[in-house]
Design an enzyme around this catalytic site. Structure first.
Site, PDB file in Angstrom:
ATOM      1  N   TYR A 177     -16.604   4.012  14.209  1.00  0.00           N
ATOM      2  CA  TYR A 177     -15.509   3.770  13.662  1.00  0.00           C
ATOM      3  C   TYR A 177     -15.052   2.838  14.926  1.00  0.00           C
ATOM      4  O   TYR A 177     -15.064   1.419  14.652  1.00  0.00           O
ATOM      5  CB  TYR A 177     -14.128   4.580  13.814  1.00  0.00           C
ATOM      6  CG  TYR A 177     -13.226   4.193  13.489  1.00  0.00           C
ATOM      7  CD1 TYR A 177     -12.733   4.217  11.531  1.00  0.00           C
ATOM      8  CD2 TYR A 177     -12.223   3.143  14.092  1.00  0.00           C
ATOM      9  CE1 TYR A 177     -11.590   3.516  11.022  1.00  0.00           C
ATOM     10  CE2 TYR A 177     -11.048   2.331  13.221  1.00  0.00           C
ATOM     11  CZ  TYR A 177     -10.392   2.743  11.846  1.00  0.00           C
ATOM     12  OH  TYR A 177      -9.688   2.796  11.518  1.00  0.00           O
TER      13      TYR A 177
ATOM     14  N   SER B 148       0.319   6.020  -1.428  1.00  0.00           N
ATOM     15  CA  SER B 148      -0.398   7.331  -0.733  1.00  0.00           C
ATOM     16  C   SER B 148      -0.347   7.187   0.375  1.00  0.00           C
ATOM     17  O   SER B 148      -0.263   5.955   0.969  1.00  0.00           O
ATOM     18  CB  SER B 148      -1.856   7.019  -1.679  1.00  0.00           C
ATOM     19  OG  SER B 148      -2.366   6.285  -1.237  1.00  0.00           O
TER      20      SER B 148
ATOM     21  N   GLY C 130       0.666  -0.652   0.175  1.00  0.00           N
ATOM     22  CA  GLY C 130       0.141  -0.317   0.215  1.00  0.00           C
ATOM     23  C   GLY C 130       0.898   1.302  -0.224  1.00  0.00           C
ATOM     24  O   GLY C 130       0.960   1.863   0.719  1.00  0.00           O
TER      25      GLY C 130
END
Length: 400
Positions: free
Chosen positions: A240, A54, A51
């Protein structure tokens, strides 16, 4: 005759649909400068970033190479330029990183592939054996993905969801396309959705990577691996921490414990880093998160302490993973988010949040202006000194 192409910024909802490669190049230079200004530090030498195109993953490559002098291999899954499309920001980030790292004398290899695929794991092992002296000493797992194919049963696809558990949650969320705050109600996740989210966003694939790399003999002595996680404040807990993503992060912590047992005999470590709230493409689709960030950023403008991903990850690498200033919680997790979640900062944020509502929202809010600017810069727009015009030759000589 010189040909110019005018770039138009496009945002649909909270998703960017366009890119300015020149702005991304300038942002890359800016981040490199921020790291080199901090000087060098003794860190990793051969790094795999899953990953790495970015946000936190890209920041990890930057600090590893321009802070510690490491060679890096990154796996991203980005849209390449095709026809009149310039592709995705992540594609250009990989291109410009490779160019800068190689100019500085470092190896920088990019794989545009599905990180979850067994074939990708085999390709990475071959890359390590061929280009990185046969071993890596750091694996960074920085993946936020919408889906994952079951590696045992390829006909099954797990899809992650961002939902609460047990009951619906209503919060105000920023609509960047129309520049307004809207009330959103998110229904609770089903048991099937929760299980799928844990498969995608937990530590299951992280474990598969470490086991595959160890079995291939490509882990150096005292190898370290870190997975980037998030805890968040009380304000975002219903959607979350107490929701599907929070459960996935708890699963990742269990993975870290198993990996620590595996790696400890050779002096290795498996770490969880609970990172602070920042503007990323992934975070902007979390209901209620943007409203919290607007309040947080406004508080930090007055008190200081705001960090973008490259600043936070550089600090994490220098001070905590490879330094002697580790901030750990009672569960042994690294906590670079400690300043954000301090009682003093959170008290100010909680005072400000009730004032940011769909009815009172204006684009003049300092926190909104900063959030929008950071989001636009993720795709190369709103970068000081950079125009939205491409000329012949601007993108020539660049390789992935």
């Amino acid at each position: 005759m010189m040909t110019h192409v005018q770039l138009t910024e496009k945002i649909t909802g909270n998703v960017a649909r366009s890119v300015n490669p020149l702005g991304l190049r300038a942002m890359m230079t800016q981040q490199m400068t921020a790291i080199t200004n901090q000087g060098t530090y003794p860190g990793p030498r051969h790094v795999l970033v899953l990953g790495g195109s970015s946000s936190y993953g890209l920041a990890s490559r930057l600090t590893a190479t321009f802070g510690a002098g490491a060679d890096t291999l990154s796996v991203g899954y980005d849209r390449p330029p095709q026809g009149e499309s310039l592709g995705s920001a992540g594609w250009w980030n990989q291109v410009y990183f490779k160019q800068a790292a190689e100019q500085a004398g470092h190896i920088a290899r990019n794989l545009n592939a599905d990180v979850f695929s067994p074939a990708t794991k085999r390709a990475v092992i071959e890359e390590i054996q061929t280009h990185f002296g046969g071993a890596i000493d750091l694996l960074v797992y920085s993946i936020a993905a919408p889906k994952r194919v079951n590696p045992v049963n390829p006909t099954e696809v797990w899809r992650s969801v961002i939902k609460p558990l047990g009951r619906a949650v209503t919060d105000a969320t920023l609509d960047l396309e129309h520049e307004k705050l809207v009330s959103t109600t998110v229904p609770p996740a089903t048991a099937t959705e929760l299980a799928a989210t844990i498969h995608v966003m937990g530590g299951e694939d992280w474990e598969l990577w470490v086991h595959a790399l160890q079995a291939a003999g490509v882990l150096a002595p005292q190898f370290k691996t870190v997975l980037y996680s998030y805890e968040g404040p009380t304000a975002t807990a219903p959607i979350y921490h107490d929701g599907t993503l929070g459960q996935a992060k708890r699963a990742a912590e269990a993975s870290a414990q198993r990996l620590q047992t595996l790696l400890a005999p050779s002096g290795g470590e498996a770490l969880i880093s609970v990172n602070r709230s920042v503007t990323t493409k992934a975070s902007m689709v979390i209901p209620g998160f943007s409203r919290y960030c607007m309040a947080l950023y406004q508080v930090e403008q007055a008190t200081g302490g705001h960090e973008v991903p490259v600043q936070q990850i550089d600090r994490l690498m220098r001070q905590m993973i490879y330094g002697d200033h580790r901030e750990l919680d009672t569960r042994g997790r690294l906590r670079p988010d400690a300043a954000e979640l301090s009682p003093a900062v959170q008290a100010q944020v909680m005072q400000l949040l009730p004032q940011i509502t769909p009815a009172t929202f204006t684009t003049d809010l300092p926190g909104y202006q900063q959030l929008r600017r950071e989001f636009r810069q993720l795709n190369g727009f709103a970068v000081p000194g950079v125009t939205n015009t491409l000329a012949d030759g601007d993108l020539q000589g660049l390789t992935y």
